[in-house]
Design an enzyme around this catalytic site. Structure first.
Site, PDB file in Angstrom:
ATOM      1  CE  LYS A  12      -5.869 -12.251  32.714  1.00 45.51           C
ATOM      2  NZ  LYS A  12      -5.769 -11.817  31.318  1.00 45.51           N
TER       3      LYS A  12
ATOM      4  N   GLY B 137       4.818 -11.256  27.775  1.00 43.08           N
ATOM      5  CA  GLY B 137       3.412 -11.285  27.345  1.00 43.08           C
ATOM      6  C   GLY B 137       3.023 -10.047  26.570  1.00 43.08           C
TER       7      GLY B 137
ATOM      8  N   GLY C 154       4.147 -15.518  32.421  1.00 42.12           N
ATOM      9  CA  GLY C 154       3.918 -16.111  33.749  1.00 42.12           C
ATOM     10  C   GLY C 154       5.197 -16.235  34.556  1.00 42.12           C
TER      11      GLY C 154
HETATM   12  P1  AMP Z   1      -3.400  -8.671  31.169  1.00 43.47           P
HETATM   13  O1  AMP Z   1      -3.350 -10.052  30.586  1.00 43.47           O
HETATM   14  O2  AMP Z   1      -4.143  -8.594  32.460  1.00 43.47           O
HETATM   15  O3  AMP Z   1      -2.026  -8.013  31.253  1.00 43.47           O
HETATM   16  O4  AMP Z   1      -4.238  -7.792  30.148  1.00 43.47           O
HETATM   17  C1  AMP Z   1      -3.757  -7.390  28.900  1.00 43.47           C
HETATM   18  C2  AMP Z   1      -4.911  -6.872  28.095  1.00 43.47           C
HETATM   19  O5  AMP Z   1      -5.491  -5.773  28.764  1.00 43.47           O
HETATM   20  C3  AMP Z   1      -4.546  -6.361  26.732  1.00 43.47           C
HETATM   21  O6  AMP Z   1      -5.012  -7.272  25.761  1.00 43.47           O
HETATM   22  C4  AMP Z   1      -5.255  -5.015  26.616  1.00 43.47           C
HETATM   23  O7  AMP Z   1      -6.012  -4.874  25.427  1.00 43.47           O
HETATM   24  C5  AMP Z   1      -6.209  -5.045  27.803  1.00 43.47           C
HETATM   25  N1  AMP Z   1      -6.540  -3.707  28.287  1.00 43.47           N
HETATM   26  C6  AMP Z   1      -5.706  -2.696  28.578  1.00 43.47           C
HETATM   27  N2  AMP Z   1      -6.378  -1.596  28.945  1.00 43.47           N
HETATM   28  C7  AMP Z   1      -7.688  -1.911  28.878  1.00 43.47           C
HETATM   29  C8  AMP Z   1      -8.898  -1.175  29.110  1.00 43.47           C
HETATM   30  N3  AMP Z   1      -8.870   0.106  29.501  1.00 43.47           N
HETATM   31  N4  AMP Z   1     -10.069  -1.815  28.934  1.00 43.47           N
HETATM   32  C9  AMP Z   1     -10.094  -3.102  28.533  1.00 43.47           C
HETATM   33  N5  AMP Z   1      -9.003  -3.851  28.288  1.00 43.47           N
HETATM   34  C10 AMP Z   1      -7.801  -3.259  28.457  1.00 43.47           C
END
Ligand code: AMP
Length: 395
Positions: A197, A353, A376
């Site tokens: 995200k 996280g 967070g």
């Molecule tokens: P966030 O909470 O935004 O830091 O997202 C973390 C999540 O991003 C992890 O659970 C990863 O599995 C996912 N992630 C990382 N790279 C990718 C990707 N190329 N496509 C989909 N999900 C991803």
């Protein structure tokens, strides 16, 4: 001024400590004791200096109800094992019985209170509830970094009932790396961003676009940026609502002369399923039927060379779907590059996280300068914001 735990005379005092024992449980057992271990230096310091210790924490989201599966009892068992001493436990954090147990504590004894969030007043920062919690101690110490970005009764309301209050060693370490070091970083300062995200990391991006020398972008959020540049990304994760924001970030990076780097190769697949034969293609060759799930080896090599040259590296967000075998190689490569750079004097800071989980999975926790215990809260601090549970202790 924030007071450190070691500035208090603790002898014969009852020290009420807000800890973060929000650990993962499975079948009533603690499956990761990282956060319990992280609180030990503070607890042990108090015991060694003649205090009795009262610990309070939340666990999960019971939403103001008593949920037996979210009891802190299993945490108490792990704590007793780690400290090799008994831990008294009260099944209601503010009952008369609980307060009686606290009053009866002798120097060197520990009392763990049941999950704060079994009471709806905790997340409402209710003053009457805060006053009851305050009955447990003469000195209040906050060592719960993971919840410091929230204003709850046990970390904000409670503080107004104490004149003797301060931070524990864990919070002190978090502030040292996520605030003090970042204010005057050893340069070059490199930010590695990943995860899914963009929206939750905008504060961090905006701050570092003004401060960093290089920003490396990996993980799922890459594809929204590439889409914003007009690239084809196949079935990869794209957040359509963030494309305009991504365009603005690209323009700002140019304006501030930040070296913004994207992966040049990518691991692709039809679906997120474990594989031992990952398919790797250049970033501009993702077939329409496939999705990008990790950064490729060429990108890891390029990013690793930047990391070796850095003075300070902040890493927030995995490079791929590291939870699934076959898509964890990029994140592992970056973690190893950080560990190597640290040996040569680079300060390496890992946001909490998922990134902390990835580093743990690769067995490299001890090889970093700092791995944050808060997701967070670490994002807020790195974005340059203050944390309510820390600010209240400065008053
Ligand atoms: P966030 O909470 O935004 O830091 O997202 C973390 C999540 O991003 C992890 O659970 C990863 O599995 C996912 N992630 C990382 N790279 C990718 C990707 N190329 N496509 C989909 N999900 C991803």
């Amino acid at each position: 001024m924030l007071k450190s735990l070691n500035s208090f005379d603790l002898k014969f005092k009852k020290v009420l400590i807000r800890v973060d024992f929000n650990v993962p449980l499975q079948d009533g057992k603690v499956v990761d004791d990282f956060r319990i271990r992280a609180a030990l230096p503070t607890i042990q310091w108090c015991l060694k200096n003649g205090a009795s210790v009262i610990l309070m924490s939340h666990l999960g989201r019971p939403k103001g109800q008593v949920v037996p599966e979210l009891s802190l009892m299993p945490v108490g068992e792990v704590l007793a094992e780690l400290l090799e001493m008994p831990v008294k436990f009260s099944d209601d954090c503010v009952s008369e019985d609980a307060i009686d147990v606290t009053l009866g504590l002798k120097s060197g004894e520990i009392h763990l209170l049941e999950n704060l969030r079994f009471h709806p007043e905790e997340t409402k920062n209710d003053m009457e509830f805060s006053a009851l919690l305050a009955k447990h101690g003469q000195i209040y110490i906050n060592d719960a970094f993971g919840t410091a970005h929230r204003a709850h009764a046990s970390n904000v309301g409670v503080a107004s009932f104490f004149t003797l209050k301060g931070i524990g060693f864990l919070v002190e370490k978090e502030l040292r790396y996520l605030q003090t070091v970042i204010r005057k970083p050893k340069r070059p300062l490199v930010l590695i961003l990943g995860g899914a995200k963009i929206g939750s990391k905008l504060g961090l991006i905006n701050k570092f676009i003004e401060e960093a020398d290089t920003i490396i972008i990996g993980g799922g959020m890459v594809f929204t940026f590439l889409k914003a540049k007009g690239w084809q990304v196949g079935g990869s994760l794209v957040d359509p609502a963030m494309i305009d924001t991504a365009k603005k970030i690209l323009a700002q990076a140019r304006m501030h002369n930040v070296n913004l780097l994207f992966p040049t190769d990518v691991v692709i697949a039809d679906a997120i399923e474990a594989t031992d034969q990952p398919e790797i293609v250049p970033m501009d060759k993702i077939p329409s039927s496939k999705m990008g799930l990790d950064i490729g080896p060429e990108s890891v090599k390029k990013f690793a060379s930047i990391i070796q040259e850095a003075g300070t590296v902040v890493w927030n967000g995995p490079m791929g779907v590291f939870e699934v075998p076959g898509f964890d190689v990029g994140s592992r490569g970056i973690a190893e590059a950080l560990a190597q750079a640290k040996k040569l004097g680079t300060i390496t800071i890992v946001g909490g996280g998922d990134t902390a989980s990835a580093v743990k999975k690769f067995g490299l926790m001890e090889s970093m300068s700092h791995v944050s215990t808060g997701g967070g809260a670490s994002l807020e601090l790195l974005s340059g914001n203050s944390l309510p549970a820390i600010s209240i202790l400065e008053k």
